[in-house]
Design a protein around this motif. Sequence first.
Motif: not given
Length: 110
Positions: A40-41, A56, A58
């Motif tokens: 996620k990170h 992150a 995303d």
Amino acid sequence: MASNTSKTARASVRAGQAGQGGGLSVLGEFKYLIPLNQGKHVYVRNLTNGKTVHAATDSERFVEEVRSLGEAGHGAKIQAELEALTTAFPSDGWDKTSKRLADAGVFGGE
């Protein structure tokens, strides 16, 4: 220089810088991407400016950081790292991260 670094660490850095003609000297394998939190990170290590960015996967910040490395000629290495992360951690979504970066054109429109 930061005061919380040891004398040994500072001496090691100075010794490593001595004799370098301004070129980059990397011992061992340099990783651009350090995965965190099940994909996620990530820490993105940037050779061009010497900074490490926490982002992150995303986020737009991540895309722009990888884009700057790709423009500096490091895109193929980052793609290889993403493939290795996808193989090593198949449930962490690195395949989606890689596709998102490719769709954003960060690897030179490949």
